[in-house]
Design an enzyme around this catalytic site. Structure first.
Site, PDB file in Angstrom:
ATOM      1  N   SER A   1     -15.185  24.716 -11.248  1.00 11.73           N
ATOM      2  CA  SER A   1     -15.773  25.997 -10.855  1.00 11.73           C
ATOM      3  C   SER A   1     -15.632  27.077 -11.918  1.00 11.73           C
ATOM      4  O   SER A   1     -16.384  28.066 -11.888  1.00 11.73           O
ATOM      5  CB  SER A   1     -15.098  26.510  -9.576  1.00 11.73           C
ATOM      6  OG  SER A   1     -15.227  25.610  -8.515  1.00 11.73           O
TER       7      SER A   1
ATOM      8  N   LYS B   1     -18.981  28.699  -1.997  1.00  8.15           N
ATOM      9  CA  LYS B   1     -19.168  28.054  -3.306  1.00  8.15           C
ATOM     10  C   LYS B   1     -18.938  26.554  -3.174  1.00  8.15           C
ATOM     11  O   LYS B   1     -17.865  26.119  -2.767  1.00  8.15           O
ATOM     12  CB  LYS B   1     -18.205  28.646  -4.341  1.00  8.15           C
ATOM     13  CG  LYS B   1     -18.266  27.956  -5.691  1.00  8.15           C
ATOM     14  CD  LYS B   1     -17.224  28.513  -6.652  1.00  8.15           C
ATOM     15  CE  LYS B   1     -15.816  28.359  -6.135  1.00  8.15           C
ATOM     16  NZ  LYS B   1     -15.429  26.926  -5.979  1.00  8.15           N
TER      17      LYS B   1
ATOM     18  N   ASP C   1     -11.099  26.335  10.275  1.00  6.34           N
ATOM     19  CA  ASP C   1     -12.207  25.397  10.166  1.00  6.34           C
ATOM     20  C   ASP C   1     -13.499  26.199  10.266  1.00  6.34           C
ATOM     21  O   ASP C   1     -13.766  26.824  11.307  1.00  6.34           O
ATOM     22  CB  ASP C   1     -12.113  24.358  11.291  1.00  6.34           C
ATOM     23  CG  ASP C   1     -13.196  23.296  11.225  1.00  6.34           C
ATOM     24  OD1 ASP C   1     -14.185  23.496  10.510  1.00  6.34           O
ATOM     25  OD2 ASP C   1     -13.044  22.273  11.911  1.00  6.34           O
TER      26      ASP C   1
ATOM     27  N   HIS D   1     -23.381  21.770  -0.099  1.00 10.08           N
ATOM     28  CA  HIS D   1     -23.816  20.455  -0.582  1.00 10.08           C
ATOM     29  C   HIS D   1     -22.958  19.319  -0.020  1.00 10.08           C
ATOM     30  O   HIS D   1     -23.303  18.148  -0.182  1.00 10.08           O
ATOM     31  CB  HIS D   1     -23.866  20.412  -2.113  1.00 10.08           C
ATOM     32  CG  HIS D   1     -22.542  20.281  -2.793  1.00 10.08           C
ATOM     33  ND1 HIS D   1     -22.430  19.833  -4.096  1.00 10.08           N
ATOM     34  CD2 HIS D   1     -21.264  20.542  -2.386  1.00 10.08           C
ATOM     35  CE1 HIS D   1     -21.156  19.810  -4.451  1.00 10.08           C
ATOM     36  NE2 HIS D   1     -20.435  20.240  -3.430  1.00 10.08           N
TER      37      HIS D   1
END
Length: 333
Positions: A152, A239, A225, A243
């Site tokens: 990152s 971030k 969560d 995906h």
């Protein structure tokens, strides 16, 4: 001289050897051993408790890759090797160790099955989902978190420069692992407070990272969560999160984020944005995500669809470190 098709495909096929050699270089701390000058194979082997002959052969292989170079006495490190040093500004040491580890390689070895089925192969490879596996193996979970922080780093570096915090006072790093993004925002904006939300196994690393940077007084790590609830804030950071998940799961995450926004708040999504002609790492990452999570990288239109389903509206999309984009969204009117 241009490579022949045979040579190009052969290069693809030895890719696993190259990745594992980089992992071995990290395991043997070659970058650290060679940081102050040349050393012999025998010296490195003795320091690491490794076989002298195998170490010499391995260093010869590293020389062929450009990680080390022959010196008058032994071997010296190269600029490539320096990227693997634990103290390098953009160190890939943790990523090299994690991405070539068994939990990922056993899954990626099933990419043919993933393509045929369209489904994640992690349960078949590991006996459970990827994130359940990390929770059950804390050492590997910690390494994966550190690896994601190193991966990152250049993206965060660029993203904090393009994010306008306006009058925001609280930023929430949703699924933020060690809180790298939130901590970078705190470092740039002294008036901000930050919360990182993640599973319990990630929190010690987040708290340690905040303390190391002297930012712990403005930083809170919260176990939770994001499928159930998200702490409230003015800016919510997502971030490399969406995906990992299916479209329906992403809508649940984004809906919870929408509900957590303070009035006038924004969600900032940092992800790969892919298209049919995307070069480089993006299409390969897409297939890696299919095998490991049954998920995908997405086009901007696909992100817009997720946002609409979650009651959100895209207000901006700003390219940062390729192929990553920061997508800004607010609650739909």
């Amino acid at each position: 001289m241009t490579e022949s098709p045979y040579e190009t495909v052969m290069g693809f096929l030895v890719g696993p050897w190259l990745a594992q050699a980089v992992r071995a270089a990290v395991d043997l701390s070659l970058a650290e051993h060679l940081a102050d000058g040349p050393r012999t194979a025998a010296e490195i082997a003795e320091a690491e408790g490794a076989d002298p002959d195998a170490t010499a052969r391995f260093l010869r292989a590293c020389a062929s890759m450009g990680l080390v170079a022959y010196a008058e006495k032994g071997f010296t490190g190269t600029e490539l090797l320096s990227v693997l040093h634990r103290d390098a500004p953009m160190s890939l040491r943790d990523l090299a160790a994690s991405q070539s580890s068994a939990c990922l390689w056993l899954t990626w070895a099933r990419i043919p099955e993933a393509v045929r089925s369209g489904e994640s192969q992690t349960t078949q490879a590991l006996g459970m989902s990827f994130f359940d596996y990390l929770a059950a193996h804390p050492d590997e979970g910690a390494l994966f978190g550190a690896a994601m922080a190193s991966m990152s780093a250049p993206v965060i570096r660029d993203a904090v420069e393009v994010i306008d915090i306006a009058d925001a006072t609280t930023v929430v790093d949703v699924g933020g692992a060690h809180g790298s993004f939130a901590l970078a925002m705190l470092a740039k904006h002294p008036g901000l407070q930050a919360i990182v939300l993640d599973l319990p196994h990630s929190l010690p690393g987040a708290q340690a990272a905040a303390a190391e940077r002297g930012l712990d007084s403005r930083f809170t790590a919260v176990a939770g969560d994001f499928f159930h609830a998200v702490p409230q804030g003015d800016i919510l950071l997502l971030k490399f999160i969406l995906h990992d998940w299916s479209d329906d799961d992403c809508v649940r995450i984004l809906s919870n984020c929408r509900d957590a926004l303070h009035p006038g708040g924004r969600i900032l999504i940092t992800e790969i944005v892919i298209d049919d002609h995307a070069p480089g790492i993006a299409p390969l990452m897409d297939i890696a995500m299919l095998a490991s999570a049954g998920s995908r990288e997405r086009t901007l239109a696909e992100f817009d669809n997720l946002l609409t389903r979650a009651g959100l509206h895209r207000t901006a999309a700003t390219a940062v470190e390729p192929p990553y984009v920061v997508i800004e969204a607010t609650a739909a009117a």
